[in-house]
Every structure is written in structure tokens, then in C-alpha cells.
Design a protein around this motif. Structure first.
Motif, mmCIF file in Angstrom:
data_model
loop_
_atom_site.group_PDB
_atom_site.id
_atom_site.type_symbol
_atom_site.label_atom_id
_atom_site.label_comp_id
_atom_site.label_asym_id
_atom_site.label_seq_id
_atom_site.Cartn_x
_atom_site.Cartn_y
_atom_site.Cartn_z
ATOM 1 N N PHE A 34 43.928 33.774 27.998
ATOM 2 C CA PHE A 34 42.822 34.417 28.885
ATOM 3 C C PHE A 34 41.287 34.068 29.008
ATOM 4 O O PHE A 34 41.680 33.785 27.368
ATOM 5 C CB PHE A 34 43.085 36.192 28.672
ATOM 6 N N LEU B 269 46.221 44.378 28.772
ATOM 7 C CA LEU B 269 45.525 43.708 29.858
ATOM 8 C C LEU B 269 44.335 44.467 30.391
ATOM 9 O O LEU B 269 45.175 45.613 31.445
ATOM 10 C CB LEU B 269 45.998 42.694 29.974
ATOM 11 N N THR C 227 42.955 39.648 35.411
ATOM 12 C CA THR C 227 42.395 38.062 34.979
ATOM 13 C C THR C 227 43.461 36.754 34.947
ATOM 14 O O THR C 227 44.658 36.783 34.768
ATOM 15 C CB THR C 227 41.575 38.352 33.587
ATOM 16 N N TYR C 228 42.651 35.561 35.777
ATOM 17 C CA TYR C 228 43.757 34.931 35.597
ATOM 18 C C TYR C 228 44.356 34.234 33.850
ATOM 19 O O TYR C 228 43.425 35.038 33.545
ATOM 20 C CB TYR C 228 42.955 33.210 36.459
ATOM 21 N N LEU C 229 45.194 33.857 34.141
ATOM 22 C CA LEU C 229 45.567 32.938 32.827
ATOM 23 C C LEU C 229 46.009 31.651 32.816
ATOM 24 O O LEU C 229 46.618 31.303 33.893
ATOM 25 C CB LEU C 229 46.959 33.433 32.907
ATOM 26 N N ALA D 109 46.972 37.235 37.855
ATOM 27 C CA ALA D 109 47.981 38.148 36.684
ATOM 28 C C ALA D 109 49.177 38.882 37.364
ATOM 29 O O ALA D 109 49.422 40.035 36.468
ATOM 30 C CB ALA D 109 46.575 39.515 37.018
#
Length: 745
Positions: free
Chosen positions: A344, A278, A282-284, A499
Motif C-alpha cells: 500500500f 488500513l 487505498t490501492y494495493l 481496497a
């Protein structure tokens, strides 16, 4: 004189006590103690009905059926609003209970212990304990086999132990062992005990050294058993809770915020994922919610069967622009197991997670209905990076389901707030930024706080926006999504994880990274991330288009009276996996490790209060009865002499005497005077009382009570108290109250 007790009452009380002791195991999976009082009432109701049935000589089956009906009445009275006469289970109330229990089953299937003891779970616990109490009462009292009930009580422990990924609190095992020891002692001598037995023999059996030894041994064994159960637990799932075959999605229904709260409210940080590849935080995303329910908040709705997830995936629904940097990410689940597979960004290819996984392009969710172990998986994704101007210029039809614009249940004052905050915003993007800024600016008074009660529907929404302004990501995401819809922007709530932090060439995501945010739809670009939660611990990972708008390099002073200034920049995680300290000038979030947790004190205090109330009950009953009689005698009520005589007899019963039912009043008085040696004034008053009683019983009706009767009664009682004062035990546990049946002297 022999002081005797009804042994069926002893075993009934012991059965109820053992069930309540075993129920303490639920403290390990429920985050608060709201379930305790309803559960205690339900178990006590079962015990009371059992006593009544045995007094009336009902068959065992009839008693058990009536007890089950009592459980239903207790559930109806405590958890429904449409009961007949407030307590009776009519069709509407039964339907309401069914909905609650169905919701509880969903929480069990998806929640991560400890979870809040919401009404649905309270009802489920009360139902389970009520049924267990009925069966234990039948085995212990009806069938006189207390040892057999230990298997059932062990099952009560096994359920919470299998749902918890850590050992249950040690004190619950001690309580369970003590309850079982008392249960064994209450029936261990049933082959020798009669229906009424000497009080001292019963006391020695219940609280003697043998019982203490059994209680200690049972506590040790229970502790060891608890360790074993925890080691083979199902990681938050009941065995078989998820269907083994994928068969559509009609059965998928959950209260997804329950799982989020369970992650945030854990007593320790648990590693969930390790991620390689990654490039930027970033949001999962695990799942998205599109339906706003005015009673329960945001819910999952409209999930389709989608497409096979192993392989190439289509663009999300309503998205035409799939440009952006392509990344290959490897995800290794560590402590995670759930029917939702987090992804993601915009997933384009998935592999490695096993069979029976599906991808729904409309909701962006990867899910399964197969109960399987977590596996490492690989995701190829695109991270679109639109500029603010590109999102301002997004035009075209809204090619998403109209439900994403549904404002049903959103209070009018909330819609008015949304209109006011976006009045000067020319585009949908500017409106979304203005709403996001409203929450993150510290001058608007919002504060991140895990200890705030979970949000619900419309009333909770208004309470948060206009009065409380305290909550965690659930409240912020729920509120902003409602505000977006109020100004015509399609929105949904996303649930997943931030993240995490960097550890070498990996990112580590833990339970402390559980998070909820908002996704707004822009034609062509699809669903874009917004995050209104004012975190200041470095976990926020805002996309560039939003970060540049909220934190411009040169910030002009806001116009007078404007309510939406921008927030200070959010700190980034520091290298080496360390999270930065909160800025002293900012608003510090509540540490998830310092939030409310399941602890023994609320339950312990409740049990102690209940125990003290039970201990004080016999003395209180005796005092109430005494005052009523003295008041009636002083007022010259009909039958005053008989009431005075009953009070005198109860005073003698409290001292261990039990006059035979065939004795006359004079015979009883003579025996009592000889046994306790009342002084001359007391003996004289006793003879006067007997005369008054005989006159009342045998003289023609209509006569007036003697005016000196109150003084005569007080003289007898005072003389008796001087001659034979009661000890503390006799005052706390008066024999006149506890001896419910006749016994010869």
C-alpha cells in the motif's frame, strides 16, 4: 468376397484421436477456444506424415524425425509472418517462434488460469501436442504398444491440472477416457490382426461392448485422478518454474496484464488477502509498467536488484516529501501466490514475508525469484495527502528515468487528442485531471466492459480511444498513461487491487478487486494515483486531491462544446462487506462473474464439426471421383473407356466385390453379372462396355471413342443400382475409397 481395411490406418487414426481427446484438458486453463483449430491441424499433420512414411516403408526413426519437422512447419505456417514461402522455417521465422515460446513461458509463470489463448500460448500448446502426437504414433503404430502411451496421455492431463486451482471440466476426463479406450481397442488385438483385416472384426473391436466398458471405466478413473491432481496442484505454477536462487532480474520478463485478465475472468470470486489496520481505502500495488511497446502494449522494464525488502525501506526514487499519516498494516495472503508482493501507498518498512524479497525504489515493486509459500507480512507505510494546490505548484527537475516520458509508438492522433483535451489546463496537475475526467464522464461514451478483447499496442490504443470506447481497467489505464506522456507528464501503469470490502475490523480483497490504474510523477511528491476506469460498483478509491477535482460540491455547467465534464460521485462500499447496487442512471460495469469463461461448447462444437467432416470425407471423395469420370466420358476425353470401366469397378467394389488383379475384363464382367443379376439391358450394356474397353486397350492408338459410350455407362450403372441398391453405410463409407490396397476376391 472379403472387405478388408489397413489396420495401420486404424491405429494411426486412433492415436491422433486419443491425443486430441487428451488435449481437451487445456480447456480448464485457457479462457477461449482459439487454440483448438491450430492444435487439430498440427496433430492431423503428424498423423498424415506417419501414414506417408509407412506407405513408403521409411524406418521408424526417419518417420518420427519427419513428423517433428512437420510440427515445426505447422508452427511456422500458423504463428509466424516471416516464413520462407509462407510455410518454411527460415532463420527469421525460427527467431519469431522462439520469441513467442519465451513469451508463453512467462505467461505460464505469471498468469492466473484461465488465461486468454493468445498466439504465444497457442504456439506452446501446438508444440507440446505435436511432440506428444509423434511419440504416441511411434509407440502405438511403430512399436505396437498402445497401453504404454497411456502414461504420456496422462501427462497431457497432469499439466493443466497442476496449473488450475479448481477441478478441470468433467467432460474433458470423459473425452480422455474415451480416446484411450479407442486407442487400446485399435491395438488390443495386434497379435492376431494382420496388416489388412476384415472390416467387421475391426469395427467390433473398436466399437463393441468391451471398448464401451473400458471407456466408461477409464472415464471414472480419469475423473478421480483429476480430483487428486487438482488437490495437489501448484496454484498456477509449473513445479520449478521460478528459480530457487535469487540471481538478478535479467530473467524477469512477463506480460503482466495476463495475470490481471486471469483474475478478472475467473468463474468464481476467490479471496486473496485479509488486511488489518488500513484506515482508508487505498490501492494495493503489485507492480508497475514503464515501457510502451507499440506491438504488445505496456511491459515491465528496468527493474533493478534494488535493496533487501525485510527492514527499513528508502523513499521512492524522485520523492523528497515523505510526510503524511503513518500506518501499520497486517496483510494475510489467503489465495495469493506470486513473485510480486503487493504493498500500500509509500512503504517504509516490511517484515514477515520470508527471505529473498527485494524492493526496487525506482518502480515501487517488491519482488522475489524464489518459489516460496505466501506468508503473512507487516507493512509500515505513509499515505501522502497533497492538496490540489500543492500538486499544481510542484516544480523542480524530473528525477526519474527518461523512459517514463518515452512516447515511442504512441500514434499521432492519440497525441493530438491529448493536446486538445489539455489545451486550457495551466499546470501538469490540471492536465492530468482533465485527462482523467475525459474517461469517467459518461457523456464521452466510455463504458467498462470485461468482454472487450485485450488491448495490445498502438492500433488497439487508437481503436479504444476513437471507436470502441469499451474495455476494462487495462484499456483505460494504458490509454491515460499514453495521453499523459503525450503532454510531457511522466507516467506508468500500476497493476494490483482495489481496497476490497470491509468485513468487521478487516478488509477482504478478492479476485474481483484486481485492477489497473495510472501513476503520474510530480517533482518532490513523487508518483501520485489517477484512475480513469469508470467503475460504478463502489470499488474505486480515489485520493482526495483527485476526488475533490472530479466531484466538486458545486458543479458549474460546462461551456458549450467542452468535452470534459466531471463525473457523478462514486459510491462507497456499504458496511458489512456488501457492495452497493449500480446506480440505475449510471453505466453498469460488466459483472466479472458473467464474463466469457472456458466452457465445453466451443470445443464440443468444433470436435463435432471435425468428426462430421471426417465422416463425410469418404463419401465426398467418392462423389468427386464419380463426377470427374462421368464428365470425362461425356466429353469424349482420351481413355474414356478405361475411365468408364474404373467407375463400374468402383461401383462393384462399393458393394463388397473385389476383382482379382489377374482377371481379364471379360472374366470380371461375367463374374459381376452372375453375382448381382443385372437385368437384360444392363447385361447388354456391360458387354458393350467390355468391348469398348478392349478396343481402347488393344487396338492401335489414335482411334476415336465410341459416341454411345456415355449412354452405355449410364445404362450399366442404372441397372446395377436397381439390382443391388447401396445401403446408407456403403454410401457414407464407400469401399472403393477406403480400401487402399489390392485384395483377392
Amino acid at each position: 468376397m472379403t472387405a478388408a481395411v489397413d489396420t495401420s490406418l486404424v491405429t494411426t487414426a486412433a492415436a491422433a484421436f486419443s491425443v486430441l481427446c487428451a488435449s481437451t484438458a487445456f480447456a480448464g486453463v485457457l479462457a477461449d477456444s482459439r487454440w483448438v483449430f491450430p492444435a487439430v491441424l498440427t496433430v492431423l499433420a503428424v498423423a498424415a506424415i506417419g501414414v506417408l512414411g509407412r506407405r513408403l516403408h521409411w524406418p521408424l526413426g526417419a518417420t518420427a524425425v519427419t513428423q517433428l519437422a512437420g510440427v515445426l512447419v505447422m508452427l511456422t505456417a500458423q504463428f509466424t509472418e516471416r516464413a520462407l514461402l509462407g510455410v518454411l522455417p527460415g532463420p527469421a521465422a525460427i527467431g519469431e517462434l522462439g520469441g513467442l515460446l519465451s513469451g508463453a513461458a512467462d505467461i505460464v509463470r505469471t498468469g492466473v488460469p484461465p488465461v486468454p489463448a493468445e498466439p504465444a500460448l497457442q504456439a506452446l500448446v501446438c508444440l507440446g501436442l505435436g511432440v506428444v502426437a509423434v511419440v504416441v504414433d511411434l509407440i502405438v503404430v511403430g512399436l505396437r504398444s498402445p497401453a504404454v502411451s497411456g502414461l504420456l496421455l496422462l501427462c497431457v492431463f497432469a499439466i493443466p491440472a497442476s496449473l488450475s486451482d479448481t477441478m478441470l471440466p468433467w467432460w474433458t476426463f470423459v473425452a480422455g477416457g474415451a480416446g484411450f479406450a479407442v486407442l487400446l481397442a485399435s491395438g488390443g488385438q495386434h497379435r492376431r490382426w494382420r496388416s489388412r483385416e476384415d472390416r467387421e472384426q475391426v469395427t467390433n473391436a473398436l466399437f463393441g461392448p468391451t471398448t464401451a466398458s473400458v471407456a466408461g471405466a477409464a472415464g471414472v478413473i480419469a475423473l478421480l485422478t483429476g480430483v487428486v491432481f487438482t488437490g495437489v496442484g501448484t496454484e498456477g505454477r509449473l513445479p520449478g518454474a521460478v528459480p530457487e536462487q535469487f540471481g538478478g532480474t535479467d530473467g524477469i520478463g512477463l506480460q503482466p496484464f495476463t495475470s490481471l485478465r486471469g483474475q478478472l475472468n475467473r468463474d468464481r470470486e476467490v479471496e486473496l488477502f485479509r488486511v488489518r489496520g488500513l484506515r482508508e481505502p487505498t490501492y494495493l500495488r503489485a507492480l508497475t509498467l514503464r515501457k510502451f511497446n507499440p506491438e504488445r502494449g505496456w511491459e515491465l522494464e528496468g527493474l533493478t536488484q534494488g535493496v533487501e525488502a525485510n527492514g527499513e525501506l528508502p523513499l521512492p526514487e524522485g520523492t523528497d516529501i515523505g510526510d503524511g499519516a503513518t500506518e501499520r498494516v497486517e496483510v494475510q495472503p489467503v489465495g495469493y501466490r506470486d513473485p510480486w508482493l503487493p504493498v500500500f501507498g509509500m512503504p517504509r518498512f516490511l517484515s514477515g514475508m520470508g527471505v529473498n524479497w527485494r524492493y526496487d525504489p525506482a518502480s515501487g515493486i517488491v519482488f522475489t525469484q524464489t518459489n516460496q509459500e505466501s506468508r503473512a507480512y507487516v507493512q509500515q507505510l505513509v499515505v501522502p495527502k497533497p492538496t490540489p494546490d500543492q500538486l499544481r505548484g510542484a516544480r523542480g527537475p524530473l528525477r526519474v528515468a527518461p523512459e517514463y516520458l518515452d512516447t515511442t509508438g504512441i500514434p499521432p492522433q492519440v497525441a493530438e487528442l491529448a493536446q486538445r483535451l489539455t489545451a486550457d489546463a495551466p499546470t501538469d496537475f490540471d492536465k492530468a485531471v482533465a485527462l482523467n475526467r475525459y474517461f469517467t464522464d459518461p457523456r464521452n461514451g466510455f463504458r467498462y466492459d470485461l468482454r472487450t478483447a485485450p488491448a495490445g499496442g498502438g492500433d488497439a490504443l487508437s481503436e479504444f480511444l476513437f471507436r470502441g470506447k469499451r474495455g476494462f481497467c487495462e484499456q483505460y489505464a494504458s490509454s491515460m498513461a499514453a495521453l499523459l506522456r503525450s503532454v510531457g507528464i511522466p507516467s506508468r501503469v500500476a497493476i494490483g487491487f482495489t481496497a476490497g470490502y470491509r468485513d468487521g475490523d478487516e478488509r477482504v480483497i478478492t479476485t474481483e478487486d484486481a485492477h489497473a490504474w495510472v501513476e503520474a510523477y510530480f517533482p518532490g511528491w513523487g508518483w501520485q494515483t489517477f484512475d480513469p476506469t469508470p467503475l460504478s460498483d463502489g470499488r474505486t478509491a480515489l485520493p482526495q486531491y483527485l476526488d475533490s477535482e472530479l466531484h466538486p460540491a458545486q458543479q458549474p455547467a460546462p461551456p458549450p462544446g467542452q468535452e470534459v465534464p466531471s463525473t457523478p460521485p462514486t459510491a462507497e462500499p456499504t458496511p458489512g462487506g456488501e457492495r452497493p447496487e449500480d446506480d440505475a442512471a449510471g453505466v453498469a460495469p460488466a459483472d466479472p462473474r458473467e464474463t466469457e469463461q472456458s466452457n465445453p461448447w466451443p470445443i464440443t462444437i468444433g470436435v463435432l464439426v471435425l468428426a462430421l467432416a471426417l465422416l463425410a470425407a469418404p463419401g465426398a471423395v467418392r462423389e468427386v471421383r464419380r463426377r470427374q469420370r462421368l464428365r470425362a466420358v461425356a466429353g469424349g476425353a482420351a481413355g474414356s473407356a478405361g475411365l468408364a470401366w474404373q467407375e463400374v469397378l468402383d461401383e462393384f467394389r462399393d458393394r463388397g466385390d473385389r476383382p482379382a488383379a489377374t482377371d481379364t475384363a471379360r472374366q470380371v464382367a461375367t463374374r459381376l453379372l452372375e453375382h448381382h443379376g443385372l437385368d437384360e439391358s444392363g447385361a447388354k450394356a456391360m458387354r458393350a462396355l467390355v468391348t469398348a474397353v478392349e478396343r481402347e486397350w488393344y487396338a492401335p492408338p489414335g482411334g476415336e471413342p465410341e459416341s454411345s459410350l456415355p449412354e452405355t455407362l449410364h445404362t450399366v450403372l442404372d441397372s446395377l443400382r436397381r439390382a443391388a441398391p447401396l445401403d446408407l453405410r456403403s454410401r457414407l463409407f464407400p469401399r472403393s475409397v477406403l480400401q487402399l490396397g489390392p485384395t483377392n476376391a
